[in-house]
Scaffold this motif. Sequence first.
Motif, short mmCIF file in Angstrom:
data_model
loop_
_atom_site.label_atom_id
_atom_site.label_comp_id
_atom_site.label_asym_id
_atom_site.label_seq_id
_atom_site.Cartn_x
_atom_site.Cartn_y
_atom_site.Cartn_z
N GLN A 123 16.41 42.40 10.16
CA GLN A 123 15.90 42.83 11.46
C GLN A 123 14.63 43.65 11.27
O GLN A 123 14.49 44.39 10.29
CB GLN A 123 16.95 43.67 12.19
N VAL A 124 13.72 43.50 12.23
CA VAL A 124 12.48 44.26 12.21
C VAL A 124 12.40 45.03 13.52
O VAL A 124 12.43 44.45 14.60
CB VAL A 124 11.25 43.34 12.08
N GLN A 125 12.31 46.33 13.42
CA GLN A 125 12.11 47.15 14.61
C GLN A 125 10.62 47.32 14.85
O GLN A 125 9.86 47.61 13.91
CB GLN A 125 12.79 48.50 14.44
N LEU A 126 10.24 47.15 16.11
CA LEU A 126 8.82 47.17 16.48
C LEU A 126 8.60 48.23 17.55
O LEU A 126 9.34 48.28 18.54
CB LEU A 126 8.40 45.80 17.00
N VAL A 127 7.58 49.03 17.37
CA VAL A 127 7.27 50.08 18.33
C VAL A 127 5.81 49.95 18.74
O VAL A 127 4.91 50.07 17.90
CB VAL A 127 7.52 51.48 17.74
N GLU A 128 5.60 49.73 20.04
CA GLU A 128 4.25 49.59 20.57
C GLU A 128 3.70 50.94 21.01
O GLU A 128 4.46 51.82 21.43
CB GLU A 128 4.22 48.63 21.77
N SER A 129 2.40 51.07 20.93
CA SER A 129 1.73 52.28 21.40
C SER A 129 0.32 51.92 21.84
O SER A 129 -0.18 50.85 21.51
CB SER A 129 1.69 53.36 20.32
N GLY A 130 -0.30 52.83 22.60
CA GLY A 130 -1.70 52.66 22.97
C GLY A 130 -1.94 52.18 24.38
O GLY A 130 -3.10 52.02 24.78
N GLY A 131 -0.89 51.94 25.14
CA GLY A 131 -1.09 51.47 26.51
C GLY A 131 -1.55 52.60 27.42
O GLY A 131 -1.71 53.75 26.99
N GLY A 132 -1.76 52.25 28.68
CA GLY A 132 -2.16 53.27 29.64
C GLY A 132 -2.91 52.69 30.82
O GLY A 132 -2.91 51.48 31.04
N LEU A 133 -3.57 53.58 31.54
CA LEU A 133 -4.33 53.21 32.73
C LEU A 133 -5.82 53.31 32.42
O LEU A 133 -6.29 54.36 31.94
CB LEU A 133 -3.97 54.16 33.87
N VAL A 134 -6.54 52.23 32.65
CA VAL A 134 -7.98 52.22 32.45
C VAL A 134 -8.65 51.55 33.64
O VAL A 134 -7.99 50.85 34.42
CB VAL A 134 -8.38 51.49 31.15
N GLN A 135 -9.96 51.72 33.73
CA GLN A 135 -10.72 51.07 34.78
C GLN A 135 -11.23 49.71 34.30
O GLN A 135 -11.35 49.48 33.09
CB GLN A 135 -11.90 51.96 35.18
N PRO A 136 -11.51 48.82 35.23
CA PRO A 136 -12.07 47.52 34.84
C PRO A 136 -13.31 47.68 33.97
O PRO A 136 -14.16 48.53 34.24
CB PRO A 136 -12.41 46.88 36.19
N GLY A 137 -13.38 46.86 32.93
CA GLY A 137 -14.50 46.91 32.01
C GLY A 137 -14.28 47.81 30.81
O GLY A 137 -15.04 47.74 29.84
N GLU A 138 -13.27 48.64 30.87
CA GLU A 138 -12.98 49.54 29.75
C GLU A 138 -12.14 48.85 28.67
O GLU A 138 -11.78 47.69 28.81
CB GLU A 138 -12.31 50.81 30.27
N SER A 139 -11.83 49.61 27.62
CA SER A 139 -11.12 49.06 26.47
C SER A 139 -9.83 49.84 26.20
O SER A 139 -9.71 51.01 26.57
CB SER A 139 -12.00 49.12 25.22
N LEU A 140 -8.92 49.15 25.53
CA LEU A 140 -7.71 49.77 25.01
C LEU A 140 -7.38 49.12 23.67
O LEU A 140 -7.72 47.94 23.45
CB LEU A 140 -6.51 49.55 25.95
N ARG A 141 -6.72 49.88 22.82
CA ARG A 141 -6.27 49.35 21.55
C ARG A 141 -4.77 49.56 21.44
O ARG A 141 -4.30 50.70 21.38
CB ARG A 141 -6.97 50.02 20.38
N LEU A 142 -4.04 48.46 21.44
CA LEU A 142 -2.60 48.53 21.28
C LEU A 142 -2.24 48.43 19.81
O LEU A 142 -2.91 47.73 19.04
CB LEU A 142 -1.92 47.39 22.04
N SER A 143 -1.18 49.13 19.43
CA SER A 143 -0.68 49.07 18.06
C SER A 143 0.80 48.75 18.08
O SER A 143 1.52 49.19 18.98
CB SER A 143 -0.92 50.40 17.34
#
Length: 116
Positions: free
Chosen positions: A1-21
């Motif tokens: 089994q592999v446990q996976l934990v996401e991070s990096g989400g949120g609220l941004v405005q159109p045209g902006e960037s996010l980096r998910l991990s």
Amino acid sequence: QVQLVESGGGLVQPGESLRLSCAASRSIFSLNFMGWYRQAPGKQREAVATITSGGRTNYGDFVKGRFTISRDNAKNTVHLQMDRLKPEDTAAYYCRAVYNGVREDWGQGIQVTVSS
């Protein structure tokens, strides 16, 4: 089994960037592939981007050069760099790992909201 934990989400405005991990509980070197998927309310889950153990990548048609998936084997982490975000990118984003050919695990998901 592999446990996976996401991070990096949120609220941004159109045209902006996010980096998910996506951090895995064990080495990702031998996993068949890892990927990011998303699901918006009332819609089916769809593949955003995947990356194989050999580094081959694949993207959903809607990405159109805006997103980049990468993997850091030393840190057992997969990233999704999302640029030029649009309101239609709003969804819960999930990390997935496939290994031993048929087994899979999913993360809990993380919300990305693109709104002005």
